[in-house]
Design a protein around this motif. Structure first.
Motif, short mmCIF file in Angstrom:
data_model
loop_
_atom_site.label_atom_id
_atom_site.label_comp_id
_atom_site.label_asym_id
_atom_site.label_seq_id
_atom_site.Cartn_x
_atom_site.Cartn_y
_atom_site.Cartn_z
N LEU A 1 0.78 -1.06 -0.06
CA LEU A 1 0.19 0.09 0.06
C LEU A 1 1.11 1.29 0.13
CD1 LEU A 1 -2.76 1.19 0.22
CD2 LEU A 1 -2.56 1.15 2.71
N ILE A 2 1.85 1.19 0.87
CA ILE A 2 2.98 2.42 0.94
C ILE A 2 3.61 2.66 -0.65
CG2 ILE A 2 4.87 3.07 1.85
CD1 ILE A 2 3.78 2.23 4.60
N PHE A 3 4.02 1.59 -0.95
CA PHE A 3 4.55 1.40 -2.42
C PHE A 3 3.79 2.11 -3.27
CE2 PHE A 3 5.59 -0.65 -6.48
CZ PHE A 3 7.12 -0.02 -6.61
N PHE A 4 2.43 1.67 -3.60
CA PHE A 4 1.67 2.25 -4.45
C PHE A 4 1.40 3.50 -4.28
CE2 PHE A 4 0.86 -2.44 -5.40
CZ PHE A 4 1.45 -2.62 -6.55
N LEU B 1 4.02 5.71 -5.36
CA LEU B 1 4.15 5.78 -6.75
C LEU B 1 3.25 7.01 -7.42
CD1 LEU B 1 4.53 2.22 -7.98
CD2 LEU B 1 6.26 4.17 -8.25
N LEU B 2 1.70 6.71 -6.86
CA LEU B 2 0.74 7.89 -6.89
C LEU B 2 1.37 9.28 -6.91
CD1 LEU B 2 -2.44 6.20 -6.47
CD2 LEU B 2 -1.60 6.53 -8.46
N CYS B 3 2.09 9.41 -5.69
CA CYS B 3 2.55 10.73 -5.22
C CYS B 3 3.76 11.22 -6.05
CB CYS B 3 2.84 10.70 -3.68
SG CYS B 3 1.38 10.52 -2.57
N ALA B 4 4.33 10.26 -6.57
CA ALA B 4 5.52 10.61 -7.60
C ALA B 4 5.19 11.14 -8.93
CB ALA B 4 6.57 9.70 -7.53
N VAL B 5 3.96 10.90 -9.20
CA VAL B 5 3.48 11.46 -10.61
C VAL B 5 3.64 12.76 -10.82
CG1 VAL B 5 1.58 11.47 -11.97
CG2 VAL B 5 2.04 9.45 -10.90
N THR B 6 3.37 13.73 -9.81
CA THR B 6 3.28 15.23 -9.85
C THR B 6 4.35 15.66 -9.13
OG1 THR B 6 1.79 15.72 -8.19
CG2 THR B 6 0.75 15.14 -10.36
N ILE B 7 5.03 16.78 -9.42
CA ILE B 7 6.00 17.53 -8.70
C ILE B 7 5.32 18.15 -7.24
CG2 ILE B 7 5.69 19.78 -9.61
CD1 ILE B 7 9.02 19.15 -9.51
N PHE B 8 4.19 18.24 -7.31
CA PHE B 8 3.54 18.62 -5.93
C PHE B 8 3.27 17.99 -5.00
CE2 PHE B 8 1.65 21.07 -9.71
CZ PHE B 8 2.34 22.29 -9.38
N THR B 9 3.30 16.41 -5.27
CA THR B 9 3.07 15.40 -4.26
C THR B 9 4.38 14.85 -3.92
OG1 THR B 9 2.10 14.12 -5.85
CG2 THR B 9 0.71 15.39 -4.32
N ILE B 10 5.37 14.84 -4.67
CA ILE B 10 6.66 13.96 -4.80
C ILE B 10 7.20 14.01 -3.27
CG2 ILE B 10 8.57 15.59 -5.14
CD1 ILE B 10 9.23 13.40 -7.26
N VAL C 1 8.61 10.93 2.07
CA VAL C 1 8.26 10.70 3.69
C VAL C 1 7.89 9.18 3.89
CG1 VAL C 1 6.60 11.34 5.31
CG2 VAL C 1 7.61 13.09 4.18
N LEU C 2 7.23 8.92 2.66
CA LEU C 2 6.63 7.41 2.64
C LEU C 2 7.90 6.32 2.54
CD1 LEU C 2 3.57 7.75 0.67
CD2 LEU C 2 3.50 7.19 2.93
N ALA C 3 8.78 6.73 1.94
CA ALA C 3 10.06 5.96 1.84
C ALA C 3 10.98 5.91 3.20
CB ALA C 3 10.90 6.37 0.69
N ILE C 4 10.72 7.12 3.69
CA ILE C 4 11.30 7.22 4.97
C ILE C 4 10.73 6.24 6.17
CG2 ILE C 4 11.78 8.58 7.05
CD1 ILE C 4 12.82 10.66 4.86
N LEU C 5 9.57 6.20 6.18
CA LEU C 5 8.56 5.64 7.06
C LEU C 5 8.83 4.14 6.73
CD1 LEU C 5 5.14 7.71 7.07
CD2 LEU C 5 6.80 7.34 8.92
N ASP C 6 8.81 3.68 5.49
CA ASP C 6 9.10 2.21 5.04
C ASP C 6 10.57 1.88 5.54
OD1 ASP C 6 7.33 0.73 3.85
OD2 ASP C 6 7.96 1.36 2.02
N GLY C 7 11.24 2.61 5.63
CA GLY C 7 12.75 2.51 6.07
C GLY C 7 12.68 2.13 7.72
N ILE C 8 12.02 3.12 8.34
CA ILE C 8 11.72 2.94 9.79
C ILE C 8 11.12 1.67 10.15
CG2 ILE C 8 10.61 3.85 11.83
CD1 ILE C 8 10.88 6.58 10.68
N SER C 9 10.07 1.17 9.34
CA SER C 9 9.27 0.12 9.67
C SER C 9 10.14 -1.28 9.44
CB SER C 9 8.11 -0.03 8.89
OG SER C 9 7.38 -1.24 9.11
N ILE C 10 11.08 -1.24 8.63
CA ILE C 10 11.85 -2.34 8.28
C ILE C 10 12.99 -2.24 9.22
CG2 ILE C 10 13.68 -3.27 6.58
CD1 ILE C 10 12.04 -2.25 4.17
#
Length: 145
Positions: free
Chosen positions: A61-64, A67-76, A81-90
């Motif tokens: 869910l976080i990955f997808f 990906l959706l947020c990376a589509v536009t410059i406004f939500t990248i 932040v989601l990648a950092i949260l994934d790293g913390i969880s791992i």
């Protein structure tokens, strides 16, 4: 966002940070409990395996969402932040897995060389799940690694 965080994104980030800190504390407490209650390596590896397998839908869910947020410059920024949260969880689940690997090494069920490899793999995305499942199955079946 309006009712819970009063339209302030910083409150949302603060809630995520507090949640991450609480989860980290629980991971450390779990490791300490397993040590003081003398859990076996099999029990610890089983727990780590279950935790990692339960997290798979969340990672997807976080990955997808990222990906959706990376589509536009406004939500990248949300993607970062989601990648950092994934790293913390791992990191948190890796701590529990590494503790189980260490217990297997201490009891002689796993060599220190393989223990080091599997301990490192507990903190690598995707490899952690494969490693913990393989280790649990070997320990469960009584095979010496």
């Amino acid at each position: 966002m309006e009712t819970v965080f009063q339209n302030n994104g910083l409150y949302c980030l603060l809630a995520l940070l507090v949640g991450a800190i609480v989860a980290f504390v629980f991971s450390v407490v779990l490791c300490l409990l397993s040590y003081f209650q003398h859990w076996t390596a099999k029990e610890m590896l089983h727990l780590a395996m279950v935790i990692k397998l339960v997290h798979i839908p969340g990672y997807l869910l976080i990955f997808f969402w990222g990906l959706l947020c990376a589509v536009t410059i406004f939500t990248i920024g949300f993607s970062f932040v989601l990648a950092i949260l994934d790293g913390i969880s791992i990191g948190m689940t890796g701590l529990i897995g590494a503790f189980g690997v260490q217990k297997a090494c201490r009891t002689g069920q796993l060599s220190w060389k393989e223990g080091l490899l599997h301990g490192i793999l507990q903190f690598v995305f995707c490899a952690d799940v494969v490693s913990i499942v393989a280790l649990y199955l070997k320990i469960k079946n009584g095979q010496k690694c």
